[in-house]
Design a protein around this motif. Structure first.
Motif, short mmCIF file in Angstrom:
data_model
loop_
_atom_site.label_atom_id
_atom_site.label_comp_id
_atom_site.label_asym_id
_atom_site.label_seq_id
_atom_site.Cartn_x
_atom_site.Cartn_y
_atom_site.Cartn_z
N SER A 60 0.97 -0.94 0.19
CA SER A 60 0.01 0.12 0.12
C SER A 60 0.78 1.20 -0.09
N LEU A 61 1.87 1.24 0.98
CA LEU A 61 2.66 2.70 0.97
C LEU A 61 3.51 2.71 -0.29
N LYS A 80 2.71 1.74 -3.20
CA LYS A 80 1.96 2.12 -4.29
C LYS A 80 1.63 3.77 -4.39
N GLU A 81 1.41 4.08 -3.07
CA GLU A 81 0.98 5.26 -2.76
C GLU A 81 2.24 6.45 -3.05
N LEU A 82 3.51 5.85 -2.95
CA LEU A 82 4.71 6.54 -3.18
C LEU A 82 5.56 6.27 -4.34
#
Length: 239
Positions: free
Chosen positions: A175-176, A178-180
């Motif tokens: 998740s992180l 993908k966010e960054l």
């Protein structure tokens, strides 16, 4: 303030965390050795000092206590303008017992998740702004093969509470990352292998010295490295 690349390692007073601190210090990183027990943290730092390392420092941090994490962040920020690497290594096993999920004590399960999952998440959230000041920010989440759904289902293993917490940690990695994904962040989970540490009462088949190469590798990767993946010494590990 230091100009060397900086790294914070949670649970660095022993086992994988301590050896990772040593090997990154050898590479010239300025290492902040996180430990919730100040006496053990100071002793670990002094042990590296006695081995000739001056580029290590102890920071008290309990990843289950948000106020402790905030204090650690303030202490680190006062000493360094940025953080280049965060290694979420602190973890607990939940007990070396058969962890059948139909009967496992729910309060013990909460404790496992508080350290292994929520601890990593809230530590990352508190240090993310310092990481964003780095040109090459790296986050390494120390996971386990037990966090792989496919691996756990196909092997006769019993530590399911611990495994569930590592599966959640892997989901956080994805998740992180993908966010960054449009930044220079490289965020990966790693599986060090079955290592003899206090976590498993030293029952592993390899030493921390043999195990932490995978942690060091993904803490020091270049900007063309992958992100949002799960690795072990043989390459990519299946989710």
């Amino acid at each position: 303030m230091t100009t060397k690349k900086t790294v914070l390692i949670t649970g660095a007073n022993q086992g994988l965390g301590f050896e990772t601190a040593k090997q990154l210090a050898e590479l010239g990183y300025y290492v902040y050795m996180g430990s919730r027990d100040s006496a053990k943290g100071i002793a670990a730092k002094q042990k590296l000092n006695e081995s000739g390392f001056s580029n290590v420092e102890f920071i008290e941090i309990d990843v289950t206590d948000l106020n402790s994490i905030k204090s650690a962040r303030q202490e680190l920020e006062a000493k360094s303008q940025r953080l280049d690497v965060l290694i979420n290594n602190a973890g607990i096993s939940g007990g070396l017992i058969t962890q059948n999920m139909s009967t496992y004590d729910i309060e013990n399960l909460r404790k496992v998740f508080e350290t292994n999952f929520y601890g990593a998440v809230q530590t990352t959230q508190q240090f993310i702004d310092l990481l964003k000041r780095s040109n090459e920010p790296r986050i390494v989440n120390v996971s386990s093969g037990l966090g792989s759904l496919g691996f756990s289902f196909s092997h006769d293993l019993a530590f399911y509470a611990y495994g569930c917490s590592k599966t959640a940690l892997n989901a956080f990695t994805v998740s992180l990352a993908k966010e960054l994904r449009d930044t220079n962040f490289k965020i990966n989970s790693v599986e060090p292998g079955y290592t003899a540490t206090n976590l498993n009462q030293y029952q592993g088949t390899q030493t921390p010295e043999q195990a932490v190469g995978i942690i060091v590798k993904y803490a020091t990767v270049s900007n063309d490295a992958p992100t949002g993946k799960f690795f072990w010494k043989e390459g990519e590990f299946a989710w």
